[in-house]
Structures are given as structure tokens and as C-alpha cells.
Design a protein around this motif. Sequence first.
Motif, PDB file in Angstrom:
ATOM      1  N   ALA A 152       0.746  -1.190   0.030  1.00 17.91           N
ATOM      2  CA  ALA A 152      -0.018  -0.135   0.009  1.00 17.91           C
ATOM      3  C   ALA A 152       0.809   1.215   0.035  1.00 17.91           C
ATOM      4  CB  ALA A 152      -0.890  -0.189   1.072  1.00 17.91           C
ATOM      5  N   LYS A 153       2.084   1.199   0.196  1.00 18.38           N
ATOM      6  CA  LYS A 153       2.896   2.271   0.347  1.00 18.38           C
ATOM      7  C   LYS A 153       3.525   2.564  -1.129  1.00 18.38           C
ATOM      8  CE  LYS A 153       7.565   3.709   2.275  1.00 18.38           C
ATOM      9  NZ  LYS A 153       8.735   3.368   3.029  1.00 18.38           N
ATOM     10  N   LEU A 154       3.436   1.727  -1.986  1.00 19.43           N
ATOM     11  CA  LEU A 154       3.869   1.873  -3.156  1.00 19.43           C
ATOM     12  C   LEU A 154       2.665   2.172  -4.348  1.00 19.43           C
ATOM     13  CD1 LEU A 154       6.948  -0.313  -2.909  1.00 19.43           C
ATOM     14  CD2 LEU A 154       6.999   2.213  -2.807  1.00 19.43           C
ATOM     15  N   LEU A 155       1.679   1.062  -4.090  1.00 23.04           N
ATOM     16  CA  LEU A 155       0.602   0.872  -4.945  1.00 23.04           C
ATOM     17  C   LEU A 155      -0.797   0.938  -4.632  1.00 23.04           C
ATOM     18  CD1 LEU A 155       2.095  -2.179  -7.063  1.00 23.04           C
ATOM     19  CD2 LEU A 155       1.780   0.190  -7.881  1.00 23.04           C
ATOM     20  N   GLY A 156      -1.646   1.648  -5.198  1.00 29.50           N
ATOM     21  CA  GLY A 156      -3.051   1.730  -4.875  1.00 29.50           C
ATOM     22  C   GLY A 156      -4.166   0.457  -4.892  1.00 29.50           C
ATOM     23  N   LYS A 157      -5.191   0.839  -4.373  1.00 27.29           N
ATOM     24  CA  LYS A 157      -6.227  -0.230  -4.041  1.00 27.29           C
ATOM     25  C   LYS A 157      -6.362  -0.656  -5.565  1.00 27.29           C
ATOM     26  CE  LYS A 157     -10.893  -1.323  -2.640  1.00 27.29           C
ATOM     27  NZ  LYS A 157     -12.103  -0.531  -2.059  1.00 27.29           N
ATOM     28  N   GLU A 158      -6.419   0.133  -6.717  1.00 29.11           N
ATOM     29  CA  GLU A 158      -6.743  -0.352  -8.116  1.00 29.11           C
ATOM     30  C   GLU A 158      -5.784  -1.390  -8.578  1.00 29.11           C
ATOM     31  OE1 GLU A 158      -3.793   3.363  -8.343  1.00 29.11           O
ATOM     32  OE2 GLU A 158      -5.691   2.588  -6.986  1.00 29.11           O
ATOM     33  N   PHE A 159      -4.529  -1.565  -8.211  1.00 30.80           N
ATOM     34  CA  PHE A 159      -3.748  -2.638  -8.745  1.00 30.80           C
ATOM     35  C   PHE A 159      -3.828  -3.815  -7.932  1.00 30.80           C
ATOM     36  CE2 PHE A 159      -1.325   1.282  -9.987  1.00 30.80           C
ATOM     37  CZ  PHE A 159      -0.965   1.039 -11.218  1.00 30.80           C
ATOM     38  N   VAL A 160      -4.628  -4.231  -6.961  1.00 28.24           N
ATOM     39  CA  VAL A 160      -4.995  -5.393  -6.473  1.00 28.24           C
ATOM     40  C   VAL A 160      -6.149  -6.049  -6.930  1.00 28.24           C
ATOM     41  CG1 VAL A 160      -6.253  -4.741  -4.375  1.00 28.24           C
ATOM     42  CG2 VAL A 160      -4.855  -6.874  -4.487  1.00 28.24           C
ATOM     43  N   GLY A 161      -6.161  -7.382  -7.284  1.00 23.78           N
ATOM     44  CA  GLY A 161      -7.168  -8.050  -7.999  1.00 23.78           C
ATOM     45  C   GLY A 161      -7.263  -7.707  -9.568  1.00 23.78           C
ATOM     46  N   ARG A 162      -6.111  -7.264 -10.096  1.00 24.39           N
ATOM     47  CA  ARG A 162      -5.997  -7.188 -11.413  1.00 24.39           C
ATOM     48  C   ARG A 162      -5.351  -8.271 -12.220  1.00 24.39           C
ATOM     49  NH1 ARG A 162      -4.284  -1.365 -13.556  1.00 24.39           N
ATOM     50  NH2 ARG A 162      -4.362  -2.611 -15.366  1.00 24.39           N
ATOM     51  N   ILE A 163      -5.746  -8.664 -13.331  1.00 23.26           N
ATOM     52  CA  ILE A 163      -4.937  -9.583 -14.510  1.00 23.26           C
ATOM     53  C   ILE A 163      -3.865  -8.853 -14.856  1.00 23.26           C
ATOM     54  CG2 ILE A 163      -5.003 -10.737 -16.491  1.00 23.26           C
ATOM     55  CD1 ILE A 163      -6.877 -12.022 -14.342  1.00 23.26           C
ATOM     56  N   VAL A 164      -2.693  -9.540 -14.749  1.00 19.53           N
ATOM     57  CA  VAL A 164      -1.323  -8.959 -15.109  1.00 19.53           C
ATOM     58  C   VAL A 164      -1.477  -9.052 -16.741  1.00 19.53           C
ATOM     59  CG1 VAL A 164       0.996  -9.048 -15.023  1.00 19.53           C
ATOM     60  CG2 VAL A 164      -0.193  -9.348 -12.932  1.00 19.53           C
ATOM     61  N   ASP A 165      -1.346  -7.951 -17.409  1.00 18.50           N
ATOM     62  CA  ASP A 165      -1.302  -7.924 -18.857  1.00 18.50           C
ATOM     63  C   ASP A 165      -0.452  -6.922 -19.180  1.00 18.50           C
ATOM     64  OD1 ASP A 165      -2.938  -5.760 -18.592  1.00 18.50           O
ATOM     65  OD2 ASP A 165      -4.657  -6.960 -19.109  1.00 18.50           O
ATOM     66  N   GLU A 166      -0.433  -6.607 -20.643  1.00 17.69           N
ATOM     67  CA  GLU A 166       0.490  -5.170 -20.921  1.00 17.69           C
ATOM     68  C   GLU A 166      -0.304  -4.070 -20.438  1.00 17.69           C
ATOM     69  OE1 GLU A 166       3.063  -4.790 -22.870  1.00 17.69           O
ATOM     70  OE2 GLU A 166       3.448  -6.830 -23.256  1.00 17.69           O
ATOM     71  N   ASP A 167      -1.662  -3.662 -20.163  1.00 19.43           N
ATOM     72  CA  ASP A 167      -2.022  -2.754 -19.697  1.00 19.43           C
ATOM     73  C   ASP A 167      -1.598  -2.335 -18.348  1.00 19.43           C
ATOM     74  OD1 ASP A 167      -3.365  -1.864 -22.059  1.00 19.43           O
ATOM     75  OD2 ASP A 167      -5.329  -2.879 -21.338  1.00 19.43           O
ATOM     76  N   PHE A 168      -1.407  -3.442 -17.618  1.00 22.77           N
ATOM     77  CA  PHE A 168      -1.065  -3.576 -16.251  1.00 22.77           C
ATOM     78  C   PHE A 168       0.406  -3.091 -16.119  1.00 22.77           C
ATOM     79  CE2 PHE A 168       1.144  -5.373 -12.732  1.00 22.77           C
ATOM     80  CZ  PHE A 168       0.528  -5.359 -11.608  1.00 22.77           C
ATOM     81  N   ILE A 169       1.195  -3.713 -16.948  1.00 18.84           N
ATOM     82  CA  ILE A 169       2.710  -3.126 -17.216  1.00 18.84           C
ATOM     83  C   ILE A 169       3.001  -1.607 -17.276  1.00 18.84           C
ATOM     84  CG2 ILE A 169       4.909  -3.770 -18.192  1.00 18.84           C
ATOM     85  CD1 ILE A 169       3.912  -6.533 -18.882  1.00 18.84           C
ATOM     86  N   LYS A 170       2.040  -1.125 -18.351  1.00 24.61           N
ATOM     87  CA  LYS A 170       2.098   0.083 -18.785  1.00 24.61           C
ATOM     88  C   LYS A 170       1.678   1.111 -17.744  1.00 24.61           C
ATOM     89  CE  LYS A 170       1.525  -1.019 -23.440  1.00 24.61           C
ATOM     90  NZ  LYS A 170       0.483  -0.938 -24.796  1.00 24.61           N
ATOM     91  N   GLU A 171       0.786   0.467 -16.940  1.00 25.31           N
ATOM     92  CA  GLU A 171       0.352   1.751 -15.798  1.00 25.31           C
ATOM     93  C   GLU A 171       1.121   1.392 -14.504  1.00 25.31           C
ATOM     94  OE1 GLU A 171      -3.847   0.757 -15.118  1.00 25.31           O
ATOM     95  OE2 GLU A 171      -4.260   0.553 -17.228  1.00 25.31           O
ATOM     96  N   LEU A 172       2.168   0.585 -14.257  1.00 29.45           N
ATOM     97  CA  LEU A 172       2.988   0.586 -13.029  1.00 29.45           C
ATOM     98  C   LEU A 172       3.802   1.902 -12.917  1.00 29.45           C
ATOM     99  CD1 LEU A 172       4.349  -2.974 -13.210  1.00 29.45           C
ATOM    100  CD2 LEU A 172       2.776  -2.086 -11.403  1.00 29.45           C
ATOM    101  N   PRO A 173       3.781   2.407 -11.866  1.00 28.30           N
ATOM    102  CA  PRO A 173       4.678   3.740 -11.829  1.00 28.30           C
ATOM    103  C   PRO A 173       6.062   3.214 -12.032  1.00 28.30           C
ATOM    104  CG  PRO A 173       3.409   3.234  -9.799  1.00 28.30           C
ATOM    105  CD  PRO A 173       3.020   2.259 -10.803  1.00 28.30           C
ATOM    106  N   GLU A 174       6.992   4.223 -12.226  1.00 26.89           N
ATOM    107  CA  GLU A 174       8.365   3.979 -12.761  1.00 26.89           C
ATOM    108  C   GLU A 174       9.274   3.267 -11.750  1.00 26.89           C
ATOM    109  OE1 GLU A 174      10.361   7.155 -14.563  1.00 26.89           O
ATOM    110  OE2 GLU A 174       8.928   7.615 -16.108  1.00 26.89           O
ATOM    111  N   ASN A 175       8.823   3.555 -10.702  1.00 23.02           N
ATOM    112  CA  ASN A 175       9.739   2.902  -9.529  1.00 23.02           C
ATOM    113  C   ASN A 175       9.460   1.465  -9.114  1.00 23.02           C
ATOM    114  OD1 ASN A 175       7.313   3.828  -8.346  1.00 23.02           O
ATOM    115  ND2 ASN A 175       8.016   3.894  -6.396  1.00 23.02           N
ATOM    116  N   ILE A 176       8.372   0.988  -9.784  1.00 21.25           N
ATOM    117  CA  ILE A 176       8.064  -0.388  -9.409  1.00 21.25           C
ATOM    118  C   ILE A 176       8.632  -1.483 -10.424  1.00 21.25           C
ATOM    119  CG2 ILE A 176       5.858  -1.747  -9.312  1.00 21.25           C
ATOM    120  CD1 ILE A 176       6.207   0.379  -7.218  1.00 21.25           C
ATOM    121  N   ASP A 177       9.169  -2.500  -9.738  1.00 20.48           N
ATOM    122  CA  ASP A 177       9.918  -3.422 -10.753  1.00 20.48           C
ATOM    123  C   ASP A 177       8.651  -4.050 -11.348  1.00 20.48           C
ATOM    124  OD1 ASP A 177      12.089  -5.181 -11.644  1.00 20.48           O
ATOM    125  OD2 ASP A 177      10.685  -6.714 -10.844  1.00 20.48           O
TER     126      ASP A 177
END
Length: 245
Positions: A152-177
Motif C-alpha cells: 500500500a505504500k507503493l501501489l493503490g487499491k486499483e492494482f490489487v485483484g487485477r489480471i497482469v497484462d500489457e496494460d498492467f505493465i504500462k500503468e505501473l509507476p516507474e519505481n515499481i519493478d
Amino acid sequence: MKKAFFNWSSGKDSAFALYRILQSKEYDITKLLTNVNEEYQRISMHGLREELLNKQVEAIGLPSEKLYFPAQVTMETYNQKMRETLASFKSEGLDYAVFGDIFLEDLKKYRDQKLAEVGLKGVYPLWKRDTKELLREFLSLGFKTITVCVNAKLLGKEFVGRIVDEDFIKELPENIDPCGENGEFHTFCFDGPIFKNPVKFEIGEKVLKSYTLNEDDDDQSCHTDTSEDIKTYDTSFWYCDLISG
């Protein structure tokens, strides 16, 4: 073939590493080992229900062994119980332990040290791979995975319960591996080339949980497991409960 066990977290890195090790035909994977919170009957850190873990390993078709820990456990207790388990595996004729780690040097050093104490050796099929390329190759092979826990310190609620796909990768903040290798997020892999059939589930509620570190734990939290860092300093996480379908 070399006899080994696999440290199974239920997530994407475990799934891809298992795929790689099976493809190599160099190791005989005799069992999957998973740490489970005995109080809540969920996988440590990931928060995945034990029932879904059972269905997942059944779909993979390999024997499974679980190591149960209390909700709060010190590193001393954790290390002792792991040592006993590893020594037992060694007595069964296993010589290798396989992990899905990618680049955490301190964690690899810790693992190798503990394995060496009982005469085992670590194997890391994904080690030092570029994580963005790794994730895209994982998806191209047909693997499917969903986030079940995010820091929760790095990602919001909108990132949990999501299928990992290209859109997910593109939306990750730059500091997230891209693979969440620093503990930014954890996943549940439910389909792909290592599965005989997809694991069915329904998405339940999303909750924010916070934990307190005790002084006598020497800043080492109970969220340690065979697939994560030795220390967990962040104490607030979004979880998405997955319910067996």
C-alpha cells in the motif's frame, strides 16, 4: 536426473521458474513446498486461501508439502523450522532446492547459506533476467496471473485483484519493478503451460491490512517466507481475496 524440491509461492515467478526447470529436464522435482499461515489457512504473505493452493497444485500434478507457521513468528523460530524441513528433505535423497528469485543478492546469499548448512544447493532458473522481458515472455507463453497483494505504500487499491497484462505493465509507476521483485506486489498464477486445466476462482473483497512490528522481533516480520525478502519493513498491504470457483 538431479532430485530437487521446488519452493512454491503460488505466484507468477514460481510458475515461470517451475516451467523453466521442467523444460530443462535436468532436475526431478519431487515436491512443491509452500509456507502456510496456520491460523488463517492462507499462504504466507500472498494471503491466498489454502483451498486454492490445493486446486492449483492439483492442476500442476506434482506432490505438495506445506510448512505451517503461526501468524507471528520470529526469524529464530522460522530458521529452526526451515532447517528441520530441509534436513528431512536431504535425508530423503534430495540435493537441490529451486527458487523463483530474480535479482535480490542478499536473499540469495541467505538461502544458499541456510541450504549449505544441511548439504543442499540452490537453483535459480530466472536469476539475473531482465524483469520486463521476463514478464512479457511469461505472458507470451500463455500464463495467466492475478495480483492478490500489493504494498500500500507503493501501489493503490486499483492494482490489487487485477489480471497482469500489457496494460498492467504500462500503468505501473516507474519505481515499481515489473515483476514486483522488491515485494511491490504478489500474484496467483491460475493458468499456463504447466497446468492441466485452469484454476477456477471468483474475486472476493479487497481489504487494507496493517501489521505491527514487535521490538523483540529485531525488525524481522512474520511475513517472511521462502519466496520473499528476509525482512519486511513495510507494514500496510492491499489484499484481494480469491474464492474457489
